[in-house]
Design a protein around this motif. Structure first.
Motif, short mmCIF file in Angstrom:
data_model
loop_
_atom_site.label_atom_id
_atom_site.label_comp_id
_atom_site.label_asym_id
_atom_site.label_seq_id
_atom_site.Cartn_x
_atom_site.Cartn_y
_atom_site.Cartn_z
N UNK A 1 2.82 0.88 2.44
CA UNK A 1 4.11 0.76 1.76
C UNK A 1 4.02 1.51 0.43
N UNK A 2 5.18 1.80 -0.13
CA UNK A 2 5.23 2.50 -1.41
C UNK A 2 4.91 1.54 -2.55
N UNK A 3 4.99 2.03 -3.79
CA UNK A 3 4.64 1.25 -4.97
C UNK A 3 5.46 -0.04 -5.05
N UNK A 4 4.78 -1.15 -5.33
CA UNK A 4 5.45 -2.45 -5.46
C UNK A 4 4.42 -3.45 -5.98
N UNK A 5 4.84 -4.69 -6.17
CA UNK A 5 3.90 -5.74 -6.58
C UNK A 5 3.00 -6.11 -5.40
N UNK A 6 1.86 -6.73 -5.69
CA UNK A 6 0.91 -7.05 -4.62
C UNK A 6 1.50 -8.04 -3.61
N UNK A 7 2.42 -8.88 -4.06
CA UNK A 7 3.03 -9.83 -3.14
C UNK A 7 3.89 -9.13 -2.09
N UNK A 8 4.78 -8.25 -2.54
CA UNK A 8 5.62 -7.50 -1.60
C UNK A 8 4.77 -6.56 -0.76
N UNK A 9 3.73 -5.98 -1.35
CA UNK A 9 2.87 -5.07 -0.60
C UNK A 9 2.24 -5.77 0.58
N UNK A 10 1.71 -6.97 0.35
CA UNK A 10 1.07 -7.70 1.44
C UNK A 10 2.09 -8.22 2.45
N UNK A 11 3.19 -8.78 1.94
CA UNK A 11 4.20 -9.34 2.82
C UNK A 11 4.81 -8.28 3.72
N UNK A 12 5.22 -7.16 3.13
CA UNK A 12 5.90 -6.12 3.92
C UNK A 12 4.91 -5.30 4.75
N UNK A 13 3.69 -5.18 4.29
CA UNK A 13 2.69 -4.50 5.11
C UNK A 13 2.36 -5.34 6.34
N UNK A 14 2.12 -6.63 6.13
CA UNK A 14 1.72 -7.50 7.24
C UNK A 14 2.86 -7.75 8.22
N UNK A 15 4.05 -8.06 7.69
CA UNK A 15 5.13 -8.54 8.55
C UNK A 15 6.26 -7.53 8.74
N UNK A 16 5.99 -6.29 8.38
CA UNK A 16 6.91 -5.21 8.70
C UNK A 16 6.12 -4.01 9.22
N UNK A 17 5.25 -3.45 8.37
CA UNK A 17 4.49 -2.27 8.77
C UNK A 17 3.51 -2.53 9.89
N UNK A 18 2.66 -3.54 9.72
CA UNK A 18 1.67 -3.83 10.75
C UNK A 18 2.30 -4.43 12.00
N UNK A 19 3.43 -5.12 11.84
CA UNK A 19 4.15 -5.61 13.01
C UNK A 19 4.63 -4.43 13.87
N UNK A 20 5.16 -3.40 13.22
CA UNK A 20 5.60 -2.22 13.96
C UNK A 20 4.42 -1.49 14.58
#
Length: 321
Positions: A180-199
C-alpha cells in the motif's frame, strides 16, 4: 496479456511477502513431482491417473486448510479489530496541517508530525508506513472509494476538499505484491491484510485451481509427463502459498493487537492462553523479533515501557513488513 502479466507477477509477490517461508512448499512440490514421475502411468479413468489425482488431493487439502483458517473466530475477531480502525478518534485526527503538531500519536505516545491520508490520524514518524519499492510494478487499485464519496459530499471548503480527495484517490493498493502507499501503520496493516493480501489470496487460489485442472480440460495438448510434473509442482506451490498468506494475515494482525492493546481499545481481546497453536505459530511466521513471548504479558510490558523511544517502536513494527 493482462492475465499473463498477472501470472508472472503473482509468484514474485508471493516470494516478496513470504520470503524464506516459501521453502515450506519445496517438500510438497517434490512429493508432487514424485507422484507424477512414478504414478502417472496408472490410469484410473479416462484422463485421470493416480499421480495427478494425488497431486490434486494435496492442492485441495491446502486450499481447504486456508479456507478453514479464515473461518476461525479468532481470525474474524482480529479482522474486526483492524477494520474498525480504533486508533482513529476525534482526539487523534486532524484535517488541517496546522493542527498535526498539537496531537499525540496513538501508537507511540510521541508528538505527531505526519497525517495518514486514509484515516486522517496524526502519527509520529516511526508509526508511519512508507511505500514499498515494488509498489509501482503491476496494477494499483484505489482502496477507499466510499471515503472519496464522503469527501465530495461533506467538504465545505473546495480547496481543502480537493486536497483530501487527492489524498484518498492516491491511497492505493498493489494486490500482486500486497503493498500500500504511504499511510499510518494501522491502515497499512489493515488494508494490506484485508484488501491487498485478500486479493493476492484470491488470485493465487484461482491460479492453483487452474493449473491443477488444466490437464483434464485440454488433455490433448498437455499429455507429456514433463508438462504434467511442472503444472502439478506449480499448483502445489500456489496452494501452499495460499495457506501461508492466510497464516501471515492471522499472525501479523495478532501481533499488532498485542503491541497496542494497552493504548488502543480494540473490540475483541484475543486470549492466547486458549490458543496453544497460535503461541507456536506466531514465532514461526514472524521470527524471534516478532514473537518475543507473545503468550505472556512480558511483550506488552516491554512495548509499553519502551514505546516513548523512537528506535524501540520502529524495531517492534519491523516484523509487520
Amino acid at each position: 496479456m493482462t492475465l499473463l502479466y498477472a501470472f508472472c507477477l503473482t509468484p514474485l509477490g508471493l516470494i516478496h511477502q513470504l520470503k524464506m517461508k516459501t521453502l515450506v512448499a519445496v517438500p510438497l512440490c517434490l512429493l508432487g513431482l514424485a507422484f507424477q514421475a512414478t504414478l502417472s502411468k496408472d490410469v484410473l479413468y479416462g484422463e485421470y491417473n493416480k499421480g495427478g489425482v494425488l497431486c490434486n488431493v494435496i492442492v485441495s487439502v491446502l486450499l481447504v486448510a486456508a479456507f478453514a483458517v479464515r473461518q476461525l473466530n479468532v481470525y474474524k475477531e482480529l479482522r474486526d479489530n483492524l477494520k474498525e480502525r480504533p486508533w482513529c478518534t476525534k482526539e487523534t485526527c486532524a484535517v488541517s496541517n496546522d493542527a498535526i503538531g498539537q496531537i499525540e500519536c496513538p501508537f507511540s505516545g510521541l508528538g505527531a508530525s505526519m497525517r495518514c491520508p486514509n484515516c486522517y490520524t496524526c502519527v509520529s514518524s516511526p508509526a508511519y508506513h512508507f511505500e514499498d519499492k515494488l509498489h509501482g510494478y503491476g496494477k494499483q487499485y484505489v482502496i477507499n472509494w466510499e471515503r472519496a464519496k464522503d469527501v465530495m459530499r461533506t467538504s465545505k471548503d473546495p480547496v481543502i476538499g480537493r486536497q483530501l480527495l487527492d489524498e484518498v484517490l492516491d491511497y492505493r493498493c498493489n494486490p500482486y505484491f500486497g503493498t500500500v502507499t504511504d499511510c499510518c501503520v494501522g491502515c497499512a496493516l489493515s488494508d494490506r491484510n484485508y484488501f491487498g493480501l485478500d486479493m493476492l489470496l484470491v488470485i493465487t487460489c484461482v491460479y492453483s485451481l487452474m493449473l491443477s485442472t488444466l490437464p483434464y480440460v485440454i488433455p490433448s495438448y498437455i499429455g507429456q509427463r514433463a508438462t504434467l510434473m511442472v503444472l502439478s509442482c506449480a499448483a502445489i506451490f500456489m496452494a501452499t502459498c495460499c495457506l501461508l498468506i492466510t497464516l501471515k494475515i492471522l499472525c501479523t494482525s495478532l501481533y499488532f493487537c498485542k503491541i497496542f492493546n494497552r493504548d488502543i481499545k480494540f473490540r475483541h481481546e484475543v486470549d492466547l492462553d486458549n490458543h496453544w497453536v497460535l503461541r507456536k505459530l506466531v514465532p514461526l511466521m514472524l521470527g524471534r523479533k516478532g514473537a518475543i513471548r507473545v503468550a505472556n504479558s512480558s511483550l506488552q510490558n516491554q512495548i509499553h515501557n519502551e514505546k516513548a523511544k523512537f528506535v524501540s517502536l520502529a524495531s517492534k513494527l519491523k516484523p509487520l513488513k
